[in-house]
Motif scaffolding. Structure first.
Motif, PDB file in Angstrom:
ATOM      1  N   VAL A 106     -19.531 -32.211  21.783  1.00 53.41           N
ATOM      2  CA  VAL A 106     -19.480 -30.746  21.751  1.00 53.41           C
ATOM      3  C   VAL A 106     -20.882 -30.162  21.795  1.00 53.41           C
ATOM      4  CG1 VAL A 106     -18.796 -28.729  20.389  1.00 53.41           C
ATOM      5  CG2 VAL A 106     -17.289 -30.726  20.509  1.00 53.41           C
ATOM      6  N   LEU A 107     -21.781 -30.732  21.000  1.00 56.09           N
ATOM      7  CA  LEU A 107     -23.151 -30.221  20.959  1.00 56.09           C
ATOM      8  C   LEU A 107     -23.870 -30.452  22.279  1.00 56.09           C
ATOM      9  CD1 LEU A 107     -24.258 -31.287  17.350  1.00 56.09           C
ATOM     10  CD2 LEU A 107     -23.682 -28.996  18.160  1.00 56.09           C
ATOM     11  N   SER A 108     -23.669 -31.620  22.881  1.00 54.85           N
ATOM     12  CA  SER A 108     -24.323 -31.894  24.163  1.00 54.85           C
ATOM     13  C   SER A 108     -23.815 -30.953  25.239  1.00 54.85           C
ATOM     14  CB  SER A 108     -24.107 -33.348  24.571  1.00 54.85           C
ATOM     15  OG  SER A 108     -22.726 -33.634  24.732  1.00 54.85           O
ATOM     16  N   GLY A 113     -24.465 -26.100  28.436  1.00 55.31           N
ATOM     17  CA  GLY A 113     -23.995 -24.762  28.794  1.00 55.31           C
ATOM     18  C   GLY A 113     -25.098 -23.723  28.730  1.00 55.31           C
ATOM     19  N   ILE A 114     -25.994 -23.868  27.765  1.00 54.99           N
ATOM     20  CA  ILE A 114     -27.125 -22.941  27.649  1.00 54.99           C
ATOM     21  C   ILE A 114     -28.021 -23.044  28.880  1.00 54.99           C
ATOM     22  CG2 ILE A 114     -29.225 -22.423  26.351  1.00 54.99           C
ATOM     23  CD1 ILE A 114     -27.762 -23.247  23.831  1.00 54.99           C
ATOM     24  N   GLY A 141     -17.981 -21.672  29.506  1.00 53.73           N
ATOM     25  CA  GLY A 141     -17.768 -21.678  28.071  1.00 53.73           C
ATOM     26  C   GLY A 141     -18.838 -22.467  27.344  1.00 53.73           C
ATOM     27  N   PHE A 142     -18.671 -22.574  26.028  1.00 55.52           N
ATOM     28  CA  PHE A 142     -19.627 -23.330  25.229  1.00 55.52           C
ATOM     29  C   PHE A 142     -19.469 -24.836  25.433  1.00 55.52           C
ATOM     30  CE2 PHE A 142     -19.288 -19.458  22.470  1.00 55.52           C
ATOM     31  CZ  PHE A 142     -20.552 -18.990  22.772  1.00 55.52           C
ATOM     32  N   ARG A 143     -18.286 -25.272  25.850  1.00 53.85           N
ATOM     33  CA  ARG A 143     -18.047 -26.706  26.045  1.00 53.85           C
ATOM     34  C   ARG A 143     -17.783 -27.056  27.497  1.00 53.85           C
ATOM     35  NH1 ARG A 143     -13.919 -30.321  26.215  1.00 53.85           N
ATOM     36  NH2 ARG A 143     -12.373 -28.648  26.182  1.00 53.85           N
ATOM     37  N   VAL A 144     -17.010 -26.257  28.199  1.00 55.79           N
ATOM     38  CA  VAL A 144     -16.636 -26.562  29.576  1.00 55.79           C
ATOM     39  C   VAL A 144     -16.850 -25.347  30.469  1.00 55.79           C
ATOM     40  CG1 VAL A 144     -14.909 -28.260  28.865  1.00 55.79           C
ATOM     41  CG2 VAL A 144     -14.224 -25.877  29.240  1.00 55.79           C
ATOM     42  N   THR A 145     -16.931 -25.621  31.764  1.00 53.25           N
ATOM     43  CA  THR A 145     -16.945 -24.574  32.781  1.00 53.25           C
ATOM     44  C   THR A 145     -15.634 -24.665  33.550  1.00 53.25           C
ATOM     45  OG1 THR A 145     -19.346 -24.568  33.028  1.00 53.25           O
ATOM     46  CG2 THR A 145     -18.064 -23.745  34.881  1.00 53.25           C
TER      47      THR A 145
END
Length: 283
Positions: A106-108, A113-114, A141-145
């Protein structure tokens, strides 16, 4: 004795229920104004600043996460849960370690994403291609596109994949070059075929005059001479690309037939033509 124990137990759980009620009340009272007042005001302000849509959505999502965290932390603090947990350093250490292992991916993906959001050539509604796949960016998104394919399917791609894989953006520049290769017979006149390809490009309203269309002999194949026509379109998207390609192929095919150039003498691959796109401004 039993009655005293039951009473003590009831008082204990009554206190816990009171804490939970206070936690829920404070959390809701803080979240609702932020959700329905603060966030719409921020969204309105972002719209007035004419920010990039991708950045605007990211800020709104980040604000939503912050809103929930602040409300939950404030509720826990007001209910006294923060003091209860704060007394156990071992508990926090174990919790941090567990979260660290569970949230590695999730963090990676969040960090990836940033990097994706800050890339000016990677935006909502862009037409991209990666790993033999293609589609339009619907959401980052923060996890997926989320990518919408040309068949109107939604594909969720981990941000780390797009951040570490070569991605082609067909809409990052103001113009897009289309290269169309067609085969003619060795008995056909190259100059005539070249003129047909150039005239068809010049007569099409959506094909640019500058850069100027060009035609080159690409290859002398076993059964045909392969000619490559290159032309440019402006403000490219998938629909413009598809329509222009189809109209150009149809028009050149009709003109070849009228000129007596028989494409049916070539192989099936050459007959259908080989069409590719790129954004390289070099001829």
């Amino acid at each position: 004795m039993s009655g005293i124990d039951i009473a003590a137990l009831g008082a204990k759980y009554a206190g816990l229920l009171s804490q939970l009620a206070e936690f829920a009340l404070v959390t809701v009272l803080l979240y609702l104004p932020a959700r329905f007042v603060l966030r719409p005001l921020v969204s309105h302000g972002l719209a007035r600043w004419n920010l990039n849509r991708t950045l605007e959505q990211t800020i709104e999502k980040a604000l939503g996460v912050v809103t929930v965290l602040v409300a939950v932390v404030a509720g826990a603090w007001a209910a006294g849960f923060a003091g209860l947990l704060g007394g156990s350093a071992l508990f926090f250490a174990a919790l941090t370690l567990a979260i660290g292992f569970a949230a590695q991916d999730v963090l990676s993906n969040f960090v990836a994403g940033i990097f994706i959001v800050q890339d000016p050539n990677f935006n909502i509604d862009d037409w991209i291609e990666w790993e033999d796949k293609a589609g339009f960016i619907d959401d980052i998104g923060f996890r997926v596109t989320r990518i919408r394919t040309f068949d109107n399917e939604t594909v969720t791609v981990p941000n780390t994949v797009l951040a570490t894989t070569p991605v082609t953006n067909r809409m990052s520049n103001e113009t897009l070059r289309i290269s169309y290769t067609v085969g003619i017979g060795y008995a056909d006149d190259i100059d005539t075929a070249t003129r047909i390809l150039l005239d068809a490009a010049a007569d099409h309203a959506d094909i640019l005059d500058d850069p100027e269309p060009s035609v080159r002999v690409a290859e002398l194949a076993d059964s045909a001479i392969l000619l490559q026509s290159r032309f440019w379109i402006a403000d490219p998207d998938r629909e413009d690309f598809s329509v222009t390609r189809s109209e150009y192929i149809q028009e050149t095919s009709e003109r070849f037939r009228e000129a007596g150039i028989d494409l049916s003498t070539t192989t099936q691959h050459q007959l259908s033509g080989n069409l590719s796109v790129d954004t390289d401004p070099r001829e």
